[in-house]
Write a protein that holds these residues in place. Structure first.
Motif, short mmCIF file in Angstrom:
data_model
loop_
_atom_site.label_atom_id
_atom_site.label_comp_id
_atom_site.label_asym_id
_atom_site.label_seq_id
_atom_site.Cartn_x
_atom_site.Cartn_y
_atom_site.Cartn_z
N GLY A 72 0.82 -1.20 0.00
CA GLY A 72 0.00 0.00 0.00
C GLY A 72 0.86 1.24 0.00
N PHE A 73 0.20 2.38 -0.17
CA PHE A 73 0.92 3.66 -0.14
C PHE A 73 -0.07 4.78 0.15
CE2 PHE A 73 -0.71 3.49 -4.39
CZ PHE A 73 -0.92 4.79 -4.78
N THR A 74 0.47 5.90 0.58
CA THR A 74 -0.33 7.11 0.79
C THR A 74 0.49 8.33 0.42
OG1 THR A 74 -1.72 8.29 2.37
CG2 THR A 74 0.31 7.39 3.23
N ASP A 75 -0.21 9.36 -0.07
CA ASP A 75 0.41 10.64 -0.41
C ASP A 75 -0.13 11.71 0.52
OD1 ASP A 75 1.60 9.49 -2.63
OD2 ASP A 75 0.43 10.60 -4.11
N LEU A 76 0.75 12.57 1.01
CA LEU A 76 0.36 13.75 1.77
C LEU A 76 0.89 14.97 1.03
CD1 LEU A 76 -0.81 15.16 4.28
CD2 LEU A 76 1.44 14.81 5.38
N VAL A 82 -4.59 14.43 2.14
CA VAL A 82 -4.21 13.03 1.93
C VAL A 82 -4.80 12.69 0.56
CG1 VAL A 82 -4.36 10.66 2.76
CG2 VAL A 82 -4.25 12.55 4.40
N ASP A 83 -3.94 12.76 -0.44
CA ASP A 83 -4.38 12.67 -1.83
C ASP A 83 -4.56 11.22 -2.28
OD1 ASP A 83 -5.05 13.73 -4.37
OD2 ASP A 83 -3.02 13.34 -5.08
N MET A 84 -3.82 10.33 -1.71
CA MET A 84 -3.89 8.92 -2.08
C MET A 84 -3.79 8.06 -0.83
SD MET A 84 -3.75 8.44 -5.47
CE MET A 84 -2.86 8.62 -6.96
N LEU A 85 -4.59 7.01 -0.78
CA LEU A 85 -4.44 5.96 0.22
C LEU A 85 -4.99 4.71 -0.42
CD1 LEU A 85 -3.81 4.78 3.03
CD2 LEU A 85 -6.15 5.39 3.68
N PHE A 86 -4.11 3.81 -0.79
CA PHE A 86 -4.51 2.59 -1.47
C PHE A 86 -3.75 1.41 -0.88
CE2 PHE A 86 -5.53 5.91 -4.46
CZ PHE A 86 -6.81 5.54 -4.85
N VAL A 96 -2.92 -2.33 7.31
CA VAL A 96 -1.95 -1.60 6.48
C VAL A 96 -2.39 -0.15 6.31
CG1 VAL A 96 -0.84 -1.45 4.22
CG2 VAL A 96 -1.14 -3.69 5.32
N ALA A 97 -3.66 0.07 5.99
CA ALA A 97 -4.16 1.45 5.83
C ALA A 97 -4.03 2.22 7.13
CB ALA A 97 -5.61 1.44 5.35
N ARG A 98 -4.35 1.58 8.25
CA ARG A 98 -4.21 2.24 9.56
C ARG A 98 -2.75 2.63 9.80
NH1 ARG A 98 -6.70 2.70 14.40
NH2 ARG A 98 -8.49 1.51 13.69
N ALA A 99 -1.82 1.74 9.52
CA ALA A 99 -0.41 2.04 9.72
C ALA A 99 0.04 3.19 8.83
CB ALA A 99 0.44 0.79 9.46
N LEU A 100 -0.39 3.19 7.58
CA LEU A 100 -0.02 4.28 6.67
C LEU A 100 -0.60 5.61 7.13
CD1 LEU A 100 -0.44 2.45 3.26
CD2 LEU A 100 1.67 3.57 4.05
N LEU A 101 -1.88 5.64 7.50
CA LEU A 101 -2.49 6.90 7.95
C LEU A 101 -1.90 7.37 9.27
CD1 LEU A 101 -6.28 6.73 7.02
CD2 LEU A 101 -4.58 8.39 6.27
N ALA A 103 1.17 6.90 10.29
CA ALA A 103 2.48 7.48 9.95
C ALA A 103 2.30 8.83 9.25
CB ALA A 103 3.27 6.51 9.07
N THR A 104 1.29 8.94 8.42
CA THR A 104 1.02 10.20 7.72
C THR A 104 0.63 11.29 8.72
OG1 THR A 104 0.41 9.09 5.68
CG2 THR A 104 -0.45 11.30 5.99
N MET A 105 -0.19 10.93 9.71
CA MET A 105 -0.57 11.92 10.74
C MET A 105 0.64 12.37 11.54
SD MET A 105 -4.36 10.76 12.05
CE MET A 105 -4.15 8.99 12.09
#
Length: 158
Positions: A72-76, A82-86, A96-101, A103-105
């Motif tokens: 997965g990946f996310t863009d900030l 948060v432009d992308m979260l997939f 995985v989404a929880r871990a990415l978000l 880290a993004t926060m």
């Protein structure tokens, strides 16, 4: 399942993140959007990923790896979007989404941002809600490549 969260690595990650995006839209989002909407959102299959890579490098992109495979990946963006979260469907429902978000926060707070925003798909909305995002506005007329693909505007104070 354990994963590693790391920064995007330029062109080396372009194909893997694009594949995650395609799989998430074509498989996961197909449970809440019709085939035409999914095709419009996913867009054409690409062989030249230079624009995709440039967008990831211009954003603060984080990548989640499971067993050395991009899951997965996310863009900030600098303005707090948060432009992308997939997340690839094979890794869905495993945090995985929880871990990415999360880290993004953490990254956003370190940058001095006080809020995050996103335009969440119907399939992503529950994930964002579980992490404290609230709906600001429903966007029933959101259009992608000429087709309506409804989504919601959400935000979360940090």
């Amino acid at each position: 399942m354990t994963w590693d969260i790391r920064a995007y690595r330029g062109p080396d990650d372009a194909t893997a993140t694009f594949d995650v995006f395609q799989a998430a839209v074509r498989q996961t989002a197909s449970s809440v959007y019709g085939p035409d909407q999914v095709d419009a959102w996913a867009g054409p299959a690409r062989t030249d990923l230079s624009d995709w890579d440039s967008r990831r490098r211009e954003a603060s992109t984080l990548v989640a790896e499971v067993d050395d495979t991009v899951a997965g990946f996310t863009d900030l963006l600098p303005d707090g979007l948060v432009d992308m979260l997939f997340v690839h469907p094979r890794s869905g429902g495993r945090g995985v989404a929880r871990a990415l978000l999360t880290a993004t926060m953490r990254d956003a707070r370190a940058r001095g941002l006080t809020e995050l925003r996103t335009l969440a798909s119907r399939s992503a909305q529950p994930t964002f809600e579980r992490l404290g995002f609230t709906v600001v506005a429903h966007r029933p007329d959101n259009t992608i490549r000429g087709l309506v693909v409804p989504n919601v505007e959400m935000r979360r104070l940090l």
